[in-house]
Design a protein around this motif. Sequence first.
Motif, PDB file in Angstrom:
ATOM      1  N   TYR A 229      33.756 -24.064 -29.111  1.00  0.00           N
ATOM      2  CA  TYR A 229      32.575 -24.912 -28.877  1.00  0.00           C
ATOM      3  C   TYR A 229      31.637 -24.282 -27.844  1.00  0.00           C
ATOM      4  O   TYR A 229      32.043 -24.009 -26.725  1.00  0.00           O
ATOM      5  CB  TYR A 229      33.105 -26.246 -28.376  1.00  0.00           C
ATOM      6  N   TYR A 230      30.386 -24.066 -28.240  1.00  0.00           N
ATOM      7  CA  TYR A 230      29.463 -23.419 -27.304  1.00  0.00           C
ATOM      8  C   TYR A 230      28.136 -24.169 -27.163  1.00  0.00           C
ATOM      9  O   TYR A 230      27.733 -24.521 -26.073  1.00  0.00           O
ATOM     10  CB  TYR A 230      29.245 -21.963 -27.724  1.00  0.00           C
ATOM     11  N   CYS A 231      27.444 -24.397 -28.301  1.00  0.00           N
ATOM     12  CA  CYS A 231      26.125 -25.024 -28.175  1.00  0.00           C
ATOM     13  C   CYS A 231      26.191 -26.548 -28.238  1.00  0.00           C
ATOM     14  O   CYS A 231      25.345 -27.227 -27.694  1.00  0.00           O
ATOM     15  CB  CYS A 231      25.153 -24.494 -29.231  1.00  0.00           C
TER      16      CYS A 231
ATOM     17  N   ALA B 272      33.518 -23.501 -35.478  1.00  0.00           N
ATOM     18  CA  ALA B 272      33.994 -23.671 -36.855  1.00  0.00           C
ATOM     19  C   ALA B 272      35.511 -23.542 -36.905  1.00  0.00           C
ATOM     20  O   ALA B 272      36.087 -22.665 -36.269  1.00  0.00           O
ATOM     21  CB  ALA B 272      33.348 -22.635 -37.757  1.00  0.00           C
TER      22      ALA B 272
ATOM     23  N   VAL C  27      24.342 -25.682 -33.946  1.00  0.00           N
ATOM     24  CA  VAL C  27      23.508 -24.519 -34.210  1.00  0.00           C
ATOM     25  C   VAL C  27      24.308 -23.212 -34.252  1.00  0.00           C
ATOM     26  O   VAL C  27      24.059 -22.350 -35.076  1.00  0.00           O
ATOM     27  CB  VAL C  27      22.394 -24.407 -33.142  1.00  0.00           C
ATOM     28  N   CYS C  28      25.295 -23.065 -33.361  1.00  0.00           N
ATOM     29  CA  CYS C  28      25.899 -21.740 -33.165  1.00  0.00           C
ATOM     30  C   CYS C  28      27.087 -21.462 -34.078  1.00  0.00           C
ATOM     31  O   CYS C  28      27.465 -20.314 -34.263  1.00  0.00           O
ATOM     32  CB  CYS C  28      26.303 -21.544 -31.715  1.00  0.00           C
ATOM     33  N   TRP C  29      27.726 -22.463 -34.619  1.00  0.00           N
ATOM     34  CA  TRP C  29      28.869 -22.313 -35.533  1.00  0.00           C
ATOM     35  C   TRP C  29      30.075 -21.668 -34.866  1.00  0.00           C
ATOM     36  O   TRP C  29      31.020 -21.249 -35.533  1.00  0.00           O
ATOM     37  CB  TRP C  29      28.487 -21.518 -36.796  1.00  0.00           C
ATOM     38  N   GLU C  30      30.092 -21.569 -33.534  1.00  0.00           N
ATOM     39  CA  GLU C  30      31.247 -20.974 -32.860  1.00  0.00           C
ATOM     40  C   GLU C  30      32.466 -21.877 -32.955  1.00  0.00           C
ATOM     41  O   GLU C  30      33.596 -21.418 -32.879  1.00  0.00           O
ATOM     42  CB  GLU C  30      30.910 -20.703 -31.385  1.00  0.00           C
TER      43      GLU C  30
ATOM     44  N   ASN D  77      35.371 -23.209 -42.012  1.00  0.00           N
ATOM     45  CA  ASN D  77      33.987 -23.267 -41.531  1.00  0.00           C
ATOM     46  C   ASN D  77      33.449 -24.681 -41.338  1.00  0.00           C
ATOM     47  O   ASN D  77      32.285 -24.952 -41.618  1.00  0.00           O
ATOM     48  CB  ASN D  77      33.059 -22.499 -42.483  1.00  0.00           C
TER      49      ASN D  77
END
Lengths: 472, 373, 102
Positions: C57-59, C68, C63-66, C76
């Motif tokens: 988890y980043y954004c 997933a 938006v960032c899909w980190e 995904n």
Amino acid sequence: MTATIDIAIIGAGPAGLAAARQAARHGASVLILDDNALPGGQYYRQAASPALRQIARDVFDESERAAPLLEALRDARVRYLPEATVFALFPDGVLAYVRNGQTESVTPRSVIVATGATERPVPFPGWTLPGVIGAGAAQNLMKSQRVVPGCCILVAGNGPLALLAAANLVRLGASVVEVLEAAQSRSPWRHISGLVREPAILLRGIGYRTTLLRHGVPFRDGHVVVEALGRDRVEAARVAPINADGVIDHNRARVLTVDTVVASFGLVPAVEITRALGCEHRYDAGKGGWTPLRGPDLQTTKDGVYAAGECSGAAGVEKALLEGELAGAAVALRLGYDAAEASVTMRRVQARLARLERFRAAIEALYVPPSSFSALLTDDTIVCRCEEVTCAEAQRRLDDGATELNSLKAVTRMSMGRCQGLNCLPTLARLVAERTGRPLADIELPRPRPPMRPVSLASIVAEPGAGDVESR
Amino acid sequence: MATALAARADIVILGGGIAGLTAALRLAGAGREVVVIDRAEPWREASGVNAGTLGIQNKALSLFPFFLESTVEWRRLAEVVSEDMGYMQNGGFRVAQTPEQVAKLRDEARQMSDLGAVIEWLDGNVLRDRAPWLGPSVTAATFCATDAFASPLLAGRALIRAVERRGGRVVTHTTVSHAERTTTGYRLHTTGGDIDCRSVIIAAGAWSDTVATLFGIKIGLRLNINMLSITDRVASFMDHQIVTHVGGRFTLKQFPNGSCILGGGFQGRGNTQTGEKELDFEQLLINLRFQCAVVPALKGANLLRSWAGLQGVPDDGKPLIGSVPDQPNLYLAVPGGGGFTGGPLVGRLVAETLLTGTPPPLAVPLAPARLFQ
Amino acid sequence: MSNSSLRLDGDRGRRVDITVDGMPCSAFEGETIAGALFAAGRAHSRHTPIRDAVRGYYCGMGVCWECALVVDGRPNVRACMTLVQTGMRIETQAGFGPPMAP
């Protein structure tokens, strides 16, 4: 879908909601598309269940504060579609979106783009480690989940959002180790004439600082996080002061034991839709980068397409609300509704926006970042998170003679992943500018292509009638 | 790449796409002094934005010998160019869904075999075993082991460097405003200064007719505005084989990085005057639905981007290769309907025509003379 | 905030039982997968396809899909945009995740 709609508003944040309320008040029919499940955008992000809403209400009462705005959604003239992802706004005026696993399109008479902003990516070693999160991400956990991100938190970055996130964390009882602001300490008195234009906002900002002070959280100007350390998540962070000449002093670096780094370097306006459409944009570092050129009525260079709020320059909720109101009135006027009333609204809001702009300029001056954050980059630092491309690989392409972002991306695949470049393009543009000696304004960004955000092919290809298409 | 324009050269090639650069590769390899001039960054139009499909099964039977040789040419090119062009030759399926399509597939497979292709017939359980990812609506397929693909993203830089290593020069961001005949060839007036040369090859893709007017000739290309889409990266599931459809308008492949590229030539909107390319949303939906019907697993992927590229095609659809009648030392190298697959062969054939003074047999029916009768 | 959890104190409403990499885990109605994972002190979602690097988890805004990860066998899925549901099977995503069902 063939229904005639006066105005489509993209984004149900402060600007979008304010625009909807204003336009509907003047008699226009409105469709609001938003990719979140609940209205309010990032600023008025609501807790996701009635039970959660009751927790920490003294800190987060977004549902109540946004209530007058959310009222607009109950207007019979307003149709609100949550969880709708915009596919594209096409030059012929067709607005296509995906919702409930279905693709739909409308042809509104006017469009107000109120897409907000995204976190400004500033890569530093370790910034991809789990536990390094943006300020928006931290706020989102607190506001919608009533969860704090960690036990031991460093907040670092540049600009008022870092301060805000830190104050909220502290008020919720989280342990914030330090708050670092990259800008050098500046006397607010030099900018006082701008700051006093908006005493209420100024007091709020002072309140955040007071909160940190009261809880004994050190706030350091001229400091930056230079590395996040850890194996599978953040275990520590290295921080260092920035000298008066803007150089990071690694000799005076310290290591803090933390499990979370909230990194907040400001916002980048979300201009994908207006850029994809071919509206003219201009680069303005103070506004966060590229923003659409607009007339006094907030119309972009494409007839009938308006931009309001953070997507035209990140400057806080007050500006977003006012611009929403202005755009809503301007579109209503354009479409022939309530001309006298709408004109009065516009003049009032325009005067108010001018005052706010002086405040914004003062804040910008207070938070002038070091000339570049590029010094944070090491060879191994990941620049493009999606395609896992390091700074050294980007530099190698520049060594090869690449002078444009497009040739940089073709071979490395940078910016071509799922975030569609949002997490790397500002950095890549900076690298190209620094290498070629050109100003950032001369670095052409690749034009965004539909869809504006990745969409599952299953949703796109679903035949109409396969799901619930009713609006609330 | 920021090479300055020289005052003279033996051969100037107008256009830094697949045809121009492969012609330059051959000519520079033969020791000729070659300058490729591109009005922008090279490889930015059709060559850089196409789907990279290199197959024969989806090509016109009337040009089959040309395409058979084109696939051989690509393989050769991938060996000659030392850098990675993303070339993979794992074969390709051509699929059919309805009984009529199956009949057509069988008929054309026979004709292709007669013309020298090695085509394998697949249906029933054999087809399911070979391509379990094809949807149940696909009832038969042919397989051709020489079908391949290349990466349009990687191929451009690899080719430019190969040309430069052989002594050819690639001049970017330079526009020719005026061309005049001289006693020894041509003088081109460009935004980078004048250049004198003996021969000129027009290899400007969809803009070739615009460039040709500088020489007072009219070739009249119609425009294909081909839409393409790419997914996010997903686990490899189709063994890097390509898929085309007997009904046309279908190309699909998964690149080694995991992204699937969905093409087929559904038409968007655009023009060569502004260079603008836009999607036609209705057509795009048909395109994507068609793809997911043939390969349902695609529904598990996310669409990342859709775009369109411009392809200029003569009325008869065939490539234009060779000298222009009554215009000494002026040549055309336009792949037309030969597309990316035919591009390298177009480049080599035009180079050989220029070098020997005689068109090779494959180029004879594709000579530009047919447009000027 | 209680010491044992990063969830703020208070009645969180209906409990939702999920599994994370096979281990039972409690969440609450209205929580996103990201919220539930962070509350359990877990910040990572996936290992990247190329470098096998761990990400999470980043954004926080889709938006960032980190963030997933694999949900009920589907790769995904963004943890920050997906609400927990009873019985949900959440797994760390390795690379591209499982192949797509035909």
